[in-house]
Design a protein around this motif. Structure first.
Motif, short mmCIF file in Angstrom:
data_model
loop_
_atom_site.label_atom_id
_atom_site.label_comp_id
_atom_site.label_asym_id
_atom_site.label_seq_id
_atom_site.Cartn_x
_atom_site.Cartn_y
_atom_site.Cartn_z
N LEU A 117 0.82 -1.22 0.00
CA LEU A 117 0.00 0.00 0.00
C LEU A 117 0.85 1.27 0.00
N THR A 118 2.04 1.21 0.62
CA THR A 118 2.88 2.41 0.63
C THR A 118 3.38 2.78 -0.77
N THR A 119 3.40 1.80 -1.67
CA THR A 119 3.77 2.12 -3.05
C THR A 119 2.62 2.77 -3.81
N HIS A 120 1.45 2.85 -3.19
CA HIS A 120 0.29 3.50 -3.79
C HIS A 120 0.08 4.91 -3.23
N VAL A 121 1.05 5.40 -2.45
CA VAL A 121 0.96 6.73 -1.87
C VAL A 121 2.14 7.55 -2.38
N VAL A 122 1.87 8.55 -3.19
CA VAL A 122 2.91 9.37 -3.82
C VAL A 122 3.15 10.61 -2.98
N LEU A 123 4.43 10.92 -2.77
CA LEU A 123 4.80 12.07 -1.95
C LEU A 123 4.82 13.37 -2.76
N ASP A 124 3.74 13.62 -3.45
CA ASP A 124 3.58 14.84 -4.24
C ASP A 124 2.09 14.97 -4.60
N TYR A 125 1.74 16.12 -5.09
CA TYR A 125 0.34 16.35 -5.45
C TYR A 125 0.16 16.20 -6.96
N PHE A 126 -0.71 15.25 -7.34
CA PHE A 126 -1.06 15.03 -8.74
C PHE A 126 -2.58 14.88 -8.84
N ASP A 127 -3.19 15.82 -9.55
CA ASP A 127 -4.60 15.64 -9.88
C ASP A 127 -4.71 15.45 -11.39
N SER A 128 -5.91 15.32 -11.90
CA SER A 128 -6.10 15.05 -13.33
C SER A 128 -5.55 16.19 -14.19
N LYS A 129 -5.69 17.44 -13.74
CA LYS A 129 -5.19 18.56 -14.52
C LYS A 129 -3.66 18.54 -14.62
N LYS A 130 -3.00 18.20 -13.52
CA LYS A 130 -1.54 18.16 -13.53
C LYS A 130 -1.03 17.01 -14.40
N LEU A 131 -1.74 15.88 -14.38
CA LEU A 131 -1.34 14.75 -15.22
C LEU A 131 -1.47 15.08 -16.71
N GLU A 132 -2.49 15.84 -17.04
CA GLU A 132 -2.71 16.19 -18.45
C GLU A 132 -1.60 17.09 -18.99
N GLN A 133 -0.87 17.73 -18.12
CA GLN A 133 0.23 18.58 -18.56
C GLN A 133 1.48 17.78 -18.94
N MET A 134 1.47 16.47 -18.71
CA MET A 134 2.63 15.64 -19.04
C MET A 134 2.82 15.50 -20.55
N LYS A 135 1.73 15.42 -21.32
CA LYS A 135 1.78 15.41 -22.78
C LYS A 135 2.70 14.31 -23.33
N ASP A 136 2.23 13.08 -23.25
CA ASP A 136 2.89 11.92 -23.86
C ASP A 136 4.34 11.75 -23.41
N LYS A 137 4.52 11.60 -22.13
CA LYS A 137 5.85 11.31 -21.61
C LYS A 137 5.72 10.49 -20.33
N THR A 138 6.83 10.02 -19.82
CA THR A 138 6.86 9.21 -18.60
C THR A 138 7.52 9.99 -17.48
N THR A 139 6.90 9.97 -16.32
CA THR A 139 7.41 10.68 -15.14
C THR A 139 7.63 9.69 -14.01
N LYS A 140 8.71 9.88 -13.28
CA LYS A 140 9.03 9.03 -12.14
C LYS A 140 8.53 9.67 -10.86
N LEU A 141 7.77 8.91 -10.07
CA LEU A 141 7.15 9.42 -8.84
C LEU A 141 7.76 8.73 -7.62
N THR A 142 7.93 9.49 -6.55
CA THR A 142 8.46 8.96 -5.29
C THR A 142 7.31 8.58 -4.37
N THR A 143 7.37 7.39 -3.79
CA THR A 143 6.30 6.90 -2.92
C THR A 143 6.76 6.86 -1.46
N MET A 144 5.82 6.55 -0.59
CA MET A 144 6.13 6.44 0.83
C MET A 144 7.03 5.24 1.13
#
Length: 263
Positions: free
Chosen positions: A82-109
């Motif tokens: 479950l700790t891998t399902h908790v990201v230490l940053d804020y991402f909502d749908s609007k912020k994800l849409e700004q990625m525009k066809d790329k891959t981002t690495k996220l840090t989890t708990m």
């Protein structure tokens, strides 16, 4: 003097209290029955209390229909997952849409816990054609947990995103194989060619035909040196030239003498 300090002190205490209890993940998820099993796991493992201490967080919530055998695992294993399902940053749908066809690495708990190895504490999120897919950042892990919807958001403190299935991070439920373990190379044709040495062995070994012929080859030379019993000596019966000459002279003298007497 005292009157000016009192309002500032009250404001400070109010801000401290609001930041300490910015949100309560259990109360928030209780409003969404589709995530009741996920909410129960957060409370059972004690992860809900850890989430509530964070000022900025993104929770990838798993719906009841996709929770699978996560509810039957031990509390320690379930908490690590479950700790891998908790990201230490804020991402909502609007912020994800700004990625525009790329891959981002996220840090989890789980990365924050200090127990992560080989990128276990990180997630990859890939954006393509306005769809978003999550997966573990461990090499070889599957990237197949799709974003289904935004459950709720409280900018910029907490965002809850609904995903299609649990994110599988290798090594959390079983020991993770070392990344530097070499592949076995024993019994390969390159390292042990069985046919390379056999011609050399046969070439050095003498053939039976040569060994059998060697005594026969030596016998003619021995017989050639020893004379046979039927061969006569070269000088046994041949008269010498001096004896023939003497005989002719004697006969001539005899003829002359006889002629004189008769006359």
């Amino acid at each position: 003097m005292d009157r000016s300090i009192t309002p500032l002190l009250c404001l400070f205490l109010l801000l401290s209290a609001s930041s300490a209890a910015a949100f309560n993940i259990t109360k928030i998820l209780s409003q969404y029955p589709d995530y009741s099993n996920f909410n129960d796991l957060l409370s059972k493992t004690g992860l809900a209390s850890d989430i509530n201490t964070k000022a900025t967080i993104t929770v990838l919530a798993i719906p009841n229909g996709a929770i699978g055998d996560l509810t039957s695992k031990s509390e320690n294993v379930a908490k690590r997952i479950l700790t891998t399902h908790v990201v230490l940053d804020y991402f909502d749908s609007k912020k994800l849409e700004q990625m525009k066809d790329k891959t981002t690495k996220l840090t989890t708990m789980f990365q924050q816990s200090g127990n992560a190895v080989q990128d276990q504490g990180f997630l990859n999120v890939t954006a393509k054609d306005k769809t978003f897919v999550f997966g573990s950042a461990v090499k070889g892990a599957q990237l197949n947990s799709r974003l289904e919807k935004s459950v709720m958001s409280q900018p910029y403190n907490i965002s809850i995103l609904g995903i299609s299935q649990p994110i599988v991070t290798p090594g959390l439920d079983a020991p993770l194989a070392p990344a530097s373990a070499p592949a076995p190379k024993a019994n390969t044709p390159k390292s042990s060619p069985p046919t390379a040495e056999s011609p050399d062995v046969e070439a050095k070994a003498p053939s039976p035909s040569k060994q059998a012929a060697s005594p026969e080859a030596a016998s003619p030379s021995t017989n050639a040196d020893s004379p046979t019993a039927d061969s006569p000596p070269s000088d046994a019966q041949a008269p010498s030239p001096s004896s023939v000459g003497k005989l002719n002279v004697s006969f001539g003298l005899f003829v002359v003498l006889a002629s004189i007497i008769i006359a």
